[in-house]
Enzyme design. Structure first.
Site, PDB file in Angstrom:
ATOM      1  N   SER A   1       0.843  -1.204   0.000  1.00 24.74           N
ATOM      2  CA  SER A   1       0.000   0.000   0.000  1.00 24.74           C
ATOM      3  C   SER A   1       0.872   1.245   0.000  1.00 24.74           C
ATOM      4  O   SER A   1       2.018   1.214   0.461  1.00 24.74           O
ATOM      5  CB  SER A   1      -0.875   0.019   1.247  1.00 24.74           C
ATOM      6  OG  SER A   1      -1.485   1.284   1.391  1.00 24.74           O
TER       7      SER A   1
ATOM      8  N   TYR B   1      -0.521   0.190  10.478  1.00 30.58           N
ATOM      9  CA  TYR B   1      -0.779  -0.396   9.170  1.00 30.58           C
ATOM     10  C   TYR B   1       0.343  -0.009   8.207  1.00 30.58           C
ATOM     11  O   TYR B   1       0.891  -0.849   7.486  1.00 30.58           O
ATOM     12  CB  TYR B   1      -2.133   0.117   8.665  1.00 30.58           C
ATOM     13  CG  TYR B   1      -2.514  -0.279   7.255  1.00 30.58           C
ATOM     14  CD1 TYR B   1      -2.885  -1.595   6.957  1.00 30.58           C
ATOM     15  CD2 TYR B   1      -2.544   0.668   6.224  1.00 30.58           C
ATOM     16  CE1 TYR B   1      -3.260  -1.949   5.669  1.00 30.58           C
ATOM     17  CE2 TYR B   1      -2.913   0.314   4.933  1.00 30.58           C
ATOM     18  CZ  TYR B   1      -3.277  -0.993   4.662  1.00 30.58           C
ATOM     19  OH  TYR B   1      -3.649  -1.336   3.388  1.00 30.58           O
TER      20      TYR B   1
HETATM   21  N1  LIG Z   1      -8.885  -0.597  -0.137  1.00 33.58           N
HETATM   22  C1  LIG Z   1      -7.859   0.207  -0.157  1.00 33.58           C
HETATM   23  O1  LIG Z   1      -8.000   1.428  -0.199  1.00 33.58           O
HETATM   24  C2  LIG Z   1      -6.444  -0.353  -0.167  1.00 33.58           C
HETATM   25  C3  LIG Z   1      -5.412   0.523  -0.423  1.00 33.58           C
HETATM   26  C4  LIG Z   1      -4.127   0.040  -0.462  1.00 33.58           C
HETATM   27  C5  LIG Z   1      -3.898  -1.299  -0.228  1.00 33.58           C
HETATM   28  N2  LIG Z   1      -4.916  -2.144   0.035  1.00 33.58           N
HETATM   29  C6  LIG Z   1      -4.581  -3.555   0.276  1.00 33.58           C
HETATM   30  O2  LIG Z   1      -5.239  -4.360  -0.680  1.00 33.58           O
HETATM   31  C7  LIG Z   1      -5.442  -5.663  -0.138  1.00 33.58           C
HETATM   32  C8  LIG Z   1      -6.851  -6.081  -0.413  1.00 33.58           C
HETATM   33  O3  LIG Z   1      -7.737  -5.270   0.329  1.00 33.58           O
HETATM   34  P1  LIG Z   1      -9.173  -4.802  -0.145  1.00 33.58           P
HETATM   35  O4  LIG Z   1      -9.125  -3.342  -0.339  1.00 33.58           O
HETATM   36  O5  LIG Z   1      -9.605  -5.633  -1.259  1.00 33.58           O
HETATM   37  O6  LIG Z   1      -9.980  -4.984   1.194  1.00 33.58           O
HETATM   38  P2  LIG Z   1     -10.951  -6.097   1.747  1.00 33.58           P
HETATM   39  O7  LIG Z   1     -12.020  -6.341   0.762  1.00 33.58           O
HETATM   40  O8  LIG Z   1     -11.280  -5.674   3.114  1.00 33.58           O
HETATM   41  O9  LIG Z   1     -10.027  -7.403   1.786  1.00 33.58           O
HETATM   42  C9  LIG Z   1      -9.154  -7.714   2.798  1.00 33.58           C
HETATM   43  C10 LIG Z   1      -9.104  -9.212   2.858  1.00 33.58           C
HETATM   44  O10 LIG Z   1      -8.076  -9.636   3.713  1.00 33.58           O
HETATM   45  C11 LIG Z   1      -8.505 -10.776   4.379  1.00 33.58           C
HETATM   46  N3  LIG Z   1      -7.838 -10.987   5.637  1.00 33.58           N
HETATM   47  C12 LIG Z   1      -7.689 -10.137   6.664  1.00 33.58           C
HETATM   48  N4  LIG Z   1      -7.013 -10.731   7.653  1.00 33.58           N
HETATM   49  C13 LIG Z   1      -6.751 -11.997   7.238  1.00 33.58           C
HETATM   50  C14 LIG Z   1      -6.104 -13.108   7.808  1.00 33.58           C
HETATM   51  N5  LIG Z   1      -5.592 -13.067   9.020  1.00 33.58           N
HETATM   52  N6  LIG Z   1      -6.017 -14.244   7.084  1.00 33.58           N
HETATM   53  C15 LIG Z   1      -6.546 -14.329   5.858  1.00 33.58           C
HETATM   54  N7  LIG Z   1      -7.167 -13.309   5.279  1.00 33.58           N
HETATM   55  C16 LIG Z   1      -7.274 -12.158   5.958  1.00 33.58           C
HETATM   56  C17 LIG Z   1      -9.955 -10.576   4.612  1.00 33.58           C
HETATM   57  O11 LIG Z   1     -10.545 -11.834   4.684  1.00 33.58           O
HETATM   58  P3  LIG Z   1     -11.953 -12.136   5.389  1.00 33.58           P
HETATM   59  O12 LIG Z   1     -12.909 -12.166   4.259  1.00 33.58           O
HETATM   60  O13 LIG Z   1     -11.729 -13.462   5.997  1.00 33.58           O
HETATM   61  O14 LIG Z   1     -12.210 -11.057   6.386  1.00 33.58           O
HETATM   62  C18 LIG Z   1     -10.383  -9.789   3.388  1.00 33.58           C
HETATM   63  O15 LIG Z   1     -10.934 -10.619   2.403  1.00 33.58           O
HETATM   64  C19 LIG Z   1      -5.082  -5.579   1.339  1.00 33.58           C
HETATM   65  O16 LIG Z   1      -3.800  -6.112   1.532  1.00 33.58           O
HETATM   66  C20 LIG Z   1      -5.048  -4.096   1.609  1.00 33.58           C
HETATM   67  O17 LIG Z   1      -4.184  -3.771   2.645  1.00 33.58           O
HETATM   68  C21 LIG Z   1      -6.192  -1.707   0.053  1.00 33.58           C
END
Ligand SMILES: NC(=O)c1ccc[n+]([C@@H]2O[C@H](COP(=O)([O-])OP(=O)(O)OC[C@H]3O[C@@H](n4cnc5c(N)ncnc54)[C@H](OP(=O)(O)O)[C@@H]3O)[C@@H](O)[C@H]2O)c1
Ligand SMILES: Cc1cc2nc3c(=O)[nH]c(=O)nc-3n(C[C@H](O)[C@H](O)[C@H](O)COP(=O)(O)OP(=O)(O)OC[C@H]3O[C@@H](n4cnc5c(N)ncnc54)[C@H](O)[C@@H]3O)c2cc1C
Lengths: 452, 259
Positions: B151, B164
């Site tokens: 990120s 984070y």
């Molecule tokens: N959204 C943003 O603005 C943003 C920006 C920069 C980077 N990111 C990164 O992009 C990636 C995907 O995020 P997203 O935006 O698509 O958000 P999201 O839909 O909230 O997805 C996060 C996922 O991580 C899983 N997770 C959390 N803890 C876990 C664990 N201990 N073991 C296995 N799975 C786990 C969750 O699984 P569950 O379904 O089991 O809860 C969830 O499906 C993340 O790494 C996030 O940090 C997001």
């Protein structure tokens, strides 16, 4: 989170609120306190309006498809259009479809929608084999016509008040081609039109369009459109190339980029209603032979413009749809048309159809008899007239359709839906705190005004 | 909807860890459309099976659901061994924003943010790298790859989310080292650096539209970058510029910024 206007298809009434779009249907994503689940917001009035809205728009997973039986299980946010995109190329179609394909599976169940084949196929829920319901408590409940039948009955037509529909299994209809063989008939007055409708009842799909402006001897004149699925042989004979036989609809051709200003909309409406008469006079009296039409223009004539509701202006518009018991229909429909004409109200699109038997589910709209559907620009003088129309309907044992309603009284509602006490009981059992509610449910006294 | 062209990927599998993430799901659709088979791993196996059913029905591929918890390290090696047919690509998408304010008071919550974003990735991706490295020697022509989502928050620690941020900084550094380690073997490692993305993670946050991407936009960048064997990809690219500036702000000024 900032508030935004939450509007229904008719753009009235609206409120300020927050709509969230979680990826999956799960209790953890429920807003706190009172909220409403909604799909594509194609309800005309406050059935899909609330200050906190949980949207099903991202719940689009297909879960199972039995190719032999046509049983499709999928999540509730999938639109009927998307179901068709998947099913039509494989030779399957929706068993029942409303006049637009931009409604969600959840919305179609929650309003127990009907189509042009109600007299032959019943309403949508007749073809639903199972529903997976997510209760406000977080519990998941599976229900079918056999399993917890009272919950199934209350959920079909239950306007999202019994729980959040997570997924459902739908029994599709086998088709040989994506085309229908369509016939059109003209009738010079209401009696003739109704006689035509009864005479053509053997056709699976029928619907009539009325010219609301005609009065006196011509009152209720209009056209009846009927159709049935065309066979591959018919298409071959007509020279339609084989690769088109199971072709899917195309995306909308036009999009209204803005909402028209009110004065333009009312001007358009002042002239626009005359189109019904204009069309009536242009169409021939007798149609030589049936024609082949694709399902898209046949079932969804308005879908070629995206967001056409914007044409009605900022004030929005209302649709009013009733059903009258069969024996009271002729007199009731005439009285309704007369009342509108006397009040100087003109409906833009007016539909008449004969329903088959209802299913007896507490809030399901269809019952045996004629439906009449009118739509109007929203003006102040409209409301008292609609109240009078309501009276005509309930005095004859009919009812008003919740999916189109934005203003009926709690009394009109209670009189029209004798299953209401049974519904309240189930609502209480599944949602004791009254968390799930639309503004419509609050207005009609289905829940207390103030939520938990 | 099913792939019509002859499918070069018909026998290939990609593993998506944290498959229920909005971004991961969008990637899954894109890969499935290209005919890849998918291992879908999530803490919630039931949800993963629903996603697997959907992808299999829509695209005619094979998809399997797995239970996987990024912070349950002892299970990682076993999980990876079980994951058959053996994948040749992996996307680590799991991560959590956590509750920063709570984490300042509660050490457990702070640990979880670090573990779910960083330590967990180190654990599983090390197992993956060992396996890929060994298999690549026998099947040199096979296009192995590793991708993980970090990120922009990892580019500089900010007052509002530095736990984070530091976990993602660790992840970015880890991936950079891993890339170097696997370079001789010819296995690319992709670091994905998104800015704001409209997913469940950011639900309830008012996001500036100009710099906010849809999940599918990120997925497109990931799928394309994997194909190009790229090292790092920013989505949207403007974030790279923003952080070029932010990174060079002197600490004496940066520490006063309250965002
Ligand atoms: N959204 C943003 O603005 C943003 C920006 C920069 C980077 N990111 C990164 O992009 C990636 C995907 O995020 P997203 O935006 O698509 O958000 P999201 O839909 O909230 O997805 C996060 C996922 O991580 C899983 N997770 C959390 N803890 C876990 C664990 N201990 N073991 C296995 N799975 C786990 C969750 O699984 P569950 O379904 O089991 O809860 C969830 O499906 C993340 O790494 C996030 O940090 C997001
Ligand atoms: C152009 C047009 C033509 C139409 N033609 C017809 C017609 O021919 N026949 C007919 O019957 N109707 C017709 N309708 C009405 C329409 O079919 C219904 O209003 C339908 O419910 C809309 O579905 P939606 O997904 O937009 O639901 P919304 O409007 O979003 O919601 C409708 C109701 O369903 C509930 N709901 C939605 N999703 C869920 C869920 N997942 N779980 C539980 N409850 C849920 C909501 O709470 C709400 O009470 C038409 C509408 C339009 C705009």
């Amino acid at each position: 989170m900032r508030n935004k206007p939450i509007a229904p298809w008719g753009r009235f009434p609206t409120c300020e609120g927050v709509e969230t779009f979680p990826e999956t249907p799960r209790a953890a994503a429920f807003p706190a306190g009172r909220f409403l689940v909604r799909g594509l917001a194609r309800s005309y009035g406050d059935a899909c309006v609330q200050r906190r809205v949980l949207s099903s728009r991202k719940w689009k997973r297909l879960l199972a498809f039995d190719q032999k039986k046509g049983l499709l299980t999928c999540e509730a946010g999938l639109s009927l259009a998307e179901i068709l995109e998947y099913a039509v190329p494989q030779g399957w179609f929706l068993p029942v479809t409303p006049g637009t394909k931009w409604v969600s599976l959840g919305g179609a169940i929650a309003s127990d929608v009907h189509g042009k084949n109600h007299h032959a196929a019943g309403s949508f829920s007749r073809h639903v084999a199972e529903i997976e319901l997510l209760l406000p408590s977080g519990e998941v409940l599976r229900t079918s016509p056999k399993r917890r039948p009272e919950v199934f009955a209350a959920t079909c037509g239950g306007m999202g008040l019994t729980g959040v529909i997570r997924s459902a299994t739908l029994k599709l209809e086998k088709i040989e081609t994506a085309y229908l063989s369509q016939s059109v008939y003209r009738a010079e007055n209401l009696a003739e039109l109704m006689a035509l409708i009864e005479a053509r009842g053997g056709e699976p799909f029928t619907v009539a369009w009325l010219d609301v402006n005609a009065s006196g001897k011509s009152m209720g004149r209009g056209h009846l459109i009927t159709g049935h699925w065309a066979s591959a042989r018919e298409l071959e004979k007509a020279g339609i190339p084989r690769e088109k036989w199971l072709s899917v609809h195309r995306p909308p051709k036009f999009k209204l980029p803005w909402t028209l200003p009110n004065f333009v909309a009312s001007l358009a409406n002042a002239v626009g209603w005359k189109w019904a008469s204009w069309v009536y006079h242009r169409l021939p009296r007798k149609y030589a032979s049936p024609s082949l039409v694709h399902y898209d223009p046949f079932f969804y004539p308005l879908d070629f413009i995206d967001d056409w509701n914007r044409a009605y202006g900022e004030n929005g518009f209302l649709q009013w749809q009733c059903v009258l018991p069969r024996e009271k229909s002729a007199e009731g429909v005439r009285l309704i048309l007369e009342t509108c004409q006397k009040a100087g109200l003109h409906s833009f699109v007016t539909v008449l159809k004969l329903f088959g038997k209802g299913n007896g589910y507490p809030l399901s709209f269809p019952m045996e008899g004629y439906i009449l559907c009118l739509d109007f620009n929203r003006t102040e003088r409209l409301f008292p007239v609609l109240d009078r129309l309501d009276e005509i309907v309930v005095a004859r044992g009919g009812r008003i359709y919740l999916a189109k309603d934005a203003r009926m009284s709690a009394r009109t509602f209670a009189k029209g839906y004798p299953g209401l006490p049974a519904f309240r009981k189930i609502k209480k059992a599944l949602d004791p705190e009254g968390r799930l509610a639309s503004l419509q449910a609050e207005r009609l006294g289905l829940v207390t005004r103030r939520g938990p | 909807m099913k792939p019509t062209r002859p499918n070069a990927n018909a026998k290939r599998w990609i593993a998506i860890l944290g498959c229920e993430s909005g971004i991961a799901r969008a990637c899954a659709h894109r890969w499935a459309r290209e005919g890849w088979n998918l291992h879908l791993a999530s803490r919630n196996k039931e949800e993963a099976s629903r996603t697997a059913a959907d992808l299999a029905l829509r695209y005619g591929i094979q998809a399997k659901a797995w239970a996987f918890d990024a912070v349950d390290y002892p299970t990682h090696a076993g999980f990876w061994k079980k994951c058959a047919p053996a994948p040749t690509g992996v996307l680590a998408a799991f991560g959590t924003l956590g509750d920063h304010d709570r984490a300042l008071r509660d050490g457990g919550a702070a640990r979880f943010i670090l573990d779910a974003n960083f330590t967990g990735a180190v654990s599983i991706l090390t197992a993956v790298a060992d396996d890929f490295g060994a298999r690549k020697k026998k099947r040199a022509s096979e296009p192995f790859f590793i991708a993980a989502i970090s990120s922009v928050a990892g580019e500089r620690g900010r007052r509002s989310n530095y736990l984070y941020g530091s976990a993602k900084a660790g992840l970015t550094a880890f991936l950079s080292g891993l890339r170097s380690r696997l370079q001789p073997a010819g296995i690319p490692v992709l670091t994905v650096i998104p800015g704001f993305v409209r997913t469940d993670m950011t639900a309830g946050v008012a996001l500036p539209p100009l710099v906010t991407a849809e999940p599918d936009e990120v997925a497109r960048a990931i799928v394309r970058s994997v194909k190009k064997r790229a090292d790092v990809v920013w989505v949207r690219p403007v974030w790279r510029l923003i952080f070029l500036v932010l990174r060079h702000l002197p600490e004496s000024i940066f520490k006063r910024l309250s965002f």
